[in-house]
Design a protein around this motif. Structure first.
Motif, mmCIF file in Angstrom:
data_model
loop_
_atom_site.group_PDB
_atom_site.id
_atom_site.type_symbol
_atom_site.label_atom_id
_atom_site.label_comp_id
_atom_site.label_asym_id
_atom_site.label_seq_id
_atom_site.Cartn_x
_atom_site.Cartn_y
_atom_site.Cartn_z
ATOM 1 N N UNK A 85 0.742 -1.042 -0.211
ATOM 2 C CA UNK A 85 -0.031 0.180 0.002
ATOM 3 C C UNK A 85 0.880 1.264 0.055
ATOM 4 N N UNK A 86 2.003 1.185 0.843
ATOM 5 C CA UNK A 86 2.871 2.546 1.001
ATOM 6 C C UNK A 86 3.561 2.790 -0.511
ATOM 7 N N UNK A 87 3.861 1.705 -0.994
ATOM 8 C CA UNK A 87 4.682 1.739 -2.424
ATOM 9 C C UNK A 87 3.621 2.296 -3.378
ATOM 10 N N UNK A 145 11.528 7.952 -12.269
ATOM 11 C CA UNK A 145 12.268 6.993 -12.541
ATOM 12 C C UNK A 145 13.626 6.831 -11.756
ATOM 13 N N UNK A 146 14.007 5.682 -11.624
ATOM 14 C CA UNK A 146 15.349 5.579 -10.697
ATOM 15 C C UNK A 146 16.453 5.017 -11.311
ATOM 16 N N UNK A 147 17.553 5.186 -10.692
ATOM 17 C CA UNK A 147 18.964 4.774 -11.113
ATOM 18 C C UNK A 147 20.094 4.635 -10.099
ATOM 19 N N UNK A 148 20.445 3.555 -9.951
ATOM 20 C CA UNK A 148 21.610 3.330 -8.751
ATOM 21 C C UNK A 148 22.995 3.389 -9.616
ATOM 22 N N UNK A 183 15.226 0.575 -2.456
ATOM 23 C CA UNK A 183 14.814 1.533 -2.011
ATOM 24 C C UNK A 183 14.088 2.498 -3.214
ATOM 25 N N UNK A 184 14.750 2.404 -4.352
ATOM 26 C CA UNK A 184 13.870 3.309 -5.384
ATOM 27 C C UNK A 184 12.636 2.940 -5.705
ATOM 28 N N UNK A 185 12.437 1.517 -5.496
ATOM 29 C CA UNK A 185 11.245 0.853 -5.797
ATOM 30 C C UNK A 185 10.078 1.206 -4.644
ATOM 31 N N UNK A 186 10.551 0.917 -3.564
ATOM 32 C CA UNK A 186 9.704 0.614 -2.300
ATOM 33 C C UNK A 186 9.466 2.134 -1.726
#
Length: 403
Positions: free
Chosen positions: A19-21, A36-39, A99-102
Motif C-alpha cells: 500500500x505504501x509503495x 524513474x530511478x537509477x543506482x 529503495x527506489x522501488x519501495x
C-alpha cells in the motif's frame, strides 16, 4: 500460536509495504511528476563510468521535460530522475534498487554499469516486477543469469568484442609473430572474455596462446605475469581489467620494458581517466567500442558536442548507451500511457526505433545488440580505427614506446 501471530504480522507488513509503495507512486502522479530511478557507481573504482551514465540519464530526462514531459491520459507529467550512489558495490546496488522501488515509487529503473552491478539491480527489479533498462552490460553476462522478464539490456556482445582485434589484424594485414598473452580479472566479464572468448578467437585465427593469467579484481601487482608474457615473446597482449588495474598494469608493462606490438585493454581503458592517468603511455592502447559521435546515428554528433561543451571533457561512448537506455524507458512510458509496470514492460518489448546508438529492437532474451568497433587512444582522444567504414583516424601500429 506464536508462529500464527508471526505469519499474521508478516502478512500485514507485506500488505502495508504494498500500500505504501502504491501511495508513493500515486503521490508522484498527483505532484505532476513521474519518478524513474537509477543506482550508479558515482564513487568507487567504477566512478569514471558512473559519471558518464549520470550525464546521459540526466540529459535524456532534461530533454523530455523541456519538450513538455510525458502525457498520460489528458495530463502532461514532468519526469523526476532519482539517482543513488551504489559505490561500485553490488550489495548497495541491490539495496538502492529496492529503495527506489519501495520508497521512491519509481515507474521504472535505469541500470548501473558492468555485469556485477547491473545484474544485481536487475534481479531486484525482476523480483519486484518493475521494468529496468540498461546499457553498460555485455549481453552474454546478462543472458547467463536467467531468463529475464522485466530487465532489458542494449549493449555489445562479448563474442563480437573478443573477435574484433583479430578481425582488425586480418583486415589491415598487420604483421606479428602471432604469439598472444591473455591477462584478465576474475570478474564476470573477465572470466567470459579472457577465459573463454579470447582463447577461442586465438585458436580460430591461427594464433598461438603462449600465456593465460587470471587475477583478482582488486590486484595491483602484475609484474610476474608481465615478465612471463615478455619472456614468452608475446607480440599481442589482451587485457581485461577495471580502470585502476588497467592503469597500474600499463605502468608496470613500461617498467618491465614489455612492448607488445598490439595491446588491447578491455573495460579499463574505456573512460577518459585512463588516458589522463597515463598520458603518453595511453597512446596506441586499443579498447573495444560501440559508439562515436561520427557514427551515422540520429543525434550522435550533437550528443558528443553537448557533452564536451557542458562537461569540458572528451566524450565517452557511455554517454550514448545511457542516453539511449533512458530514452527507451521514457518512450515506453509514453507508449503505455500508464504508470502500470506491466504495461510499461510490454511497451519496452515492442521497441523498434533508431536511437543515438543505432537501431534498438529487443530479442526474445531481452537484449538488443550494438555492433562493435575498435577504439585507440591517441593524444588523449579515443579514435575509431576499425571497422574501416567507421574509422575516423589512422591506426597506430605497432604500439608506440613512451621514450
Amino acid at each position: 500460536m506464536f508462529g500464527d501471530k508471526m505469519i499474521r504480522y508478516a502478512n500485514q507488513f507485506t500488505r502495508a509495504v504494498a500500500v505504501a509503495s502504491l501511495c508513493l507512486a500515486t503521490m508522484a502522479v498527483k505532484a505532476d511528476e513521474i519518478a524513474i530511478g537509477a543506482s550508479l557507481p558515482l564513487s568507487g573504482s567504477l566512478a569514471g563510468f558512473g559519471a558518464y551514465q549520470k550525464w546521459g540519464y540526466e540529459t535524456a530526462v532534461n530533454d523530455i521535460n523541456k519538450a513538455g514531459g510525458i502525457k498520460i491520459g489528458t495530463t502532461q507529467y514532468k519526469v523526476k530522475l532519482v539517482i543513488r550512489d551504489d559505490k561500485t558495490d553490488p550489495n548497495v546496488t541491490a539495496s538502492n534498487t529496492e529503495t527506489l522501488i519501495s520508497r521512491d515509487g519509481v515507474a521504472g529503473m535505469l541500470g548501473s554499469c558492468t555485469p556485477a552491478l547491473v545484474n544485481a539491480g536487475a534481479l531486484v527489479a525482476e523480483r519486484r516486477r518493475v521494468p529496468l533498462v540498461s546499457g553498460c552490460n555485455p549481453l552474454g553476462a546478462f543472458r547467463a543469469i536467467r531468463q529475464w522478464k522485466y530487465a532489458w539490456v542494449l549493449f555489445f556482445d562479448e563474442a563480437d568484442l573478443g573477435n574484433a582485434p583479430f578481425r582488425m589484424l586480418a583486415d589491415y594485414q598487420l604483421q606479428t609473430n602471432k604469439k598472444v598473452s591473455i591477462l584478465s580479472d576474475n570478474g564476470p566479464d573477465g572470466r567470459v572474455v579472457g577465459g573463454e572468448i579470447w582463447p577461442r578467437a586465438v585458436s580460430k585465427g591461427g594464433y598461438s596462446l603462449v600465456g593465460q593469467n587470471a587475477f583478482p579484481i582488486d590486484a595491483q601487482q602484475f609484474t610476474t605475469m608481465i615478465s612471463q608474457a615478455k619472456a614468452d615473446g608475446a607480440d599481442i597482449a589482451l587485457v581485461d581489467a577495471i580502470p585502476p588495474q588497467a592503469i597500474a598494469m600499463r605502468k608496470q608493462m613500461e617498467s618491465a620494458d614489455f612492448h607488445p606490438r598490439l595491446l588491447v585493454m578491455e573495460k579499463g581503458a574505456e573512460p577518459e581517466q585512463f588516458a589522463k592517468a597515463l598520458g603518453k603511455l595511453a597512446d596506441g592502447v586499443l579498447v573495444g567500442g560501440y559508439w562515436d559521435p561520427s557514427f551515422p546515428y540520429p543525434g550522435a554528433a550533437e550528443l558528443g558536442k553537448r557533452f564536451e561543451s557542458e562537461a569540458h571533457q572528451t566524450q565517452s561512448q557511455h554517454i550514448a548507451d545511457s542516453y539511449a537506455a533512458a530514452q527507451v524507458l521514457l518512450d515506453a512510458i509514453a507508449q503505455a500511457g500508464s504508470l502500470d509496470h506491466e504495461k510499461i514492460n510490454q511497451a519496452i518489448g515492442k521497441t523498434n526505433k533508431s536511437y543515438v546508438v543505432g537501431p534498438v529492437k529487443f530479442e526474445a532474451d531481452h537484449t538488443s545488440r550494438i555492433p562493435v568497433a575498435v577504439m585507440q587512444w591517441q593524444n588523449g582522444k579515443a579514435v575509431t580505427v576499425w571497422p574501416q567504414d567507421k574509422a575516423n583516424g589512422k591506426l597506430l601500429f605497432p604500439l608506440p614506446t613512451a621514450h
